[in-house]
Design an enzyme around this catalytic site. Structure first.
Site, PDB file in Angstrom:
ATOM      1  N   GLY A  12     -32.828 -57.010 -24.545  1.00 47.82           N
ATOM      2  CA  GLY A  12     -32.336 -58.166 -24.840  1.00 47.82           C
ATOM      3  C   GLY A  12     -31.808 -58.733 -25.513  1.00 47.82           C
ATOM      4  O   GLY A  12     -31.121 -59.879 -25.792  1.00 47.82           O
ATOM      5  N   LYS A  16     -41.161 -50.328 -11.548  1.00 53.74           N
ATOM      6  CA  LYS A  16     -39.932 -50.749 -11.535  1.00 53.74           C
ATOM      7  C   LYS A  16     -38.752 -51.075 -10.451  1.00 53.74           C
ATOM      8  O   LYS A  16     -38.405 -51.973  -9.868  1.00 53.74           O
ATOM      9  CB  LYS A  16     -38.746 -49.666 -12.349  1.00 53.74           C
ATOM     10  N   ILE A  29     -28.659 -46.451 -20.660  1.00 53.22           N
ATOM     11  CA  ILE A  29     -28.142 -47.420 -21.500  1.00 53.22           C
ATOM     12  C   ILE A  29     -28.982 -46.926 -22.571  1.00 53.22           C
ATOM     13  O   ILE A  29     -29.404 -46.108 -22.899  1.00 53.22           O
ATOM     14  CB  ILE A  29     -29.333 -48.747 -21.498  1.00 53.22           C
TER      15      ILE A  29
END
Length: 373
Positions: free
Chosen positions: A24, A160, A187
């Site tokens: 984020g 998810k 990631i």
């Protein structure tokens, strides 16, 4: 990192949910850099870390499981777009909490978005939503079916997938809200707390002489700035769906209602990635001195350690899931993202490794200096 002339100076008002988290805050930073006239709002459970100092960014503490709060906040802020990156930890919470946050929280955000006229909604899903124990992923694309419920060994991944489904089903349903989902794979980067730290700790604990399997399995890892880049391309495409097209988009051109894999487009052999990290840390161990542990042996040892450590209330350094992930083939096609979003990685895997490792080494060095004072 980016050429500002390629991008609109403003995306209006954009709310980043989970904007103080690992991914984020990278999205916030890139958004401020790339679209300097955009008004950026950050919503997170706690907003005291990873803050951007730009005057165009404001921070708001809040819980996405509280629908009334979300409707009140959205009515006040009136965002044009929402990028939703928030989720529970992969393993540290119960199934009930995963359901409440990952699925329920996402549905709350969608309901509040519809109620307040939000135009675009980008959801951070996961590349693992199509992974099953029975099938390896070789250049897998978005036509592969979701794997959920009993067929999916990781409950987090099931949540998810269900949240992604809710987001895509909400596209233009009972409102003008346009939605899409980004599926990143592996990631890593600056601020990473899940992937880089344990690999780097293995180097400092002198554990680089061991590997599981023959290292013949290709795997996707993605530098965090590339994932942020993919999210912003998706948001811009949803906010300006006809900007690049003279007519309404064909099904083969659409972004809304669609999911997109985002990776570095550089699948590597699993242990080559780990050794690149160790090399950046200073490791120079010859491959001839590396011991190979078979997948079956690692699985058995992982199961045994899980049982022992369960009674000790701790987590083992080797689990069955880790043994599996280090030996399976798992990489994806990003052709759809290239064609429809105009996506291409902005930084290479090697550069991402260098930046991520050096930032973490610097952070650890500062922590040591503080402790010694």
């Amino acid at each position: 990192m980016t050429d500002p002339e390629k991008y609109a100076p403003s995306l209006g008002k954009v709310l980043i949910v989970g904007g103080c988290g690992f991914l984020g805050h990278h999205i916030v930073d890139l958004l401020v850099e790339r679209h300097p006239q955009t008004r950026v709002f950050v919503l997170d459970l706690r907003t005291n870390s990873n803050r951007n100092s730009s005057s165009t960014v404001s921070y708001h503490d809040g819980d996405i499981t509280d629908l009334d709060f979300l409707k009140m906040l959205f009515s006040e802020l009136r965002p044009d777009a929402i990028i939703h990156t928030a989720a529970t930890h992969f393993t540290a919470v119960t199934k009930e909490i995963m359901d409440k946050v990952n699925i329920g929280g996402t549905k709350n955000l969608l309901e509040a978005a519809k109620a307040t006229g939000v135009k675009a909604f980008v959801y951070t899903s996961s590349a693992s939503v199509i992974l099953s124990p029975e099938r390896e992923l070789i250049n897998a694309d978005e036509t592969f079916p979701l794997v959920t419920g009993k067929a999916q060994p990781e409950y987090y991944t099931t949540t998810k997938a269900y949240a992604e489904t809710a987001v895509l089903e909400a596209n233009q349903k009972d409102s003008n809200l346009l939605t899409c989902a980004i599926r990143p794979a592996g990631i890593f980067g600056e601020g990473d707390v899940q992937l880089l730290p344990p690999i780097m700790h293995a180097y400092f604990n002198r554990q680089t002489k061991f590997q599981i399997g023959n290292n013949d399995n290709l795997f996707d890892f993605t530098y965090v700035a590339n994932v942020a880049h993919g999210h912003l391309l998706a948001a811009q495409a949803l906010l300006h769906p006809y900007k690049m097209l003279p007519t309404a988009p064909l099904d083969s051109e659409r972004v809304d209602g669609e999911a997109f894999f985002i990776t570095n487009g550089q699948p590597v052999y699993f242990w080559d990635f780990a050794r690149a990290i160790w090399h950046e840390c200073g490791d120079r161990l010859p491959l001839s001195q590396v011991w190979h542990l078979s997948e079956g042996a690692a699985w058995a040892i992982g199961g045994l350690l899980e049982g022992v450590f369960f009674f000790l209330g701790r987590k083992p350094k080797l689990s069955r899931a880790q043994a599996r992930y280090s030996t399976i083939t798992k990489y994806h096609s990003i052709d759809k993202a290239r064609k429809r979003l105009g996506y291409a990685p902005i930084l290479s895997l090697d550069e991402g490794i260098r930046r991520g490792v050096q930032q973490l080494l610097s952070e650890w060095d500062q922590q040591k200096q503080k402790k010694s004072q």
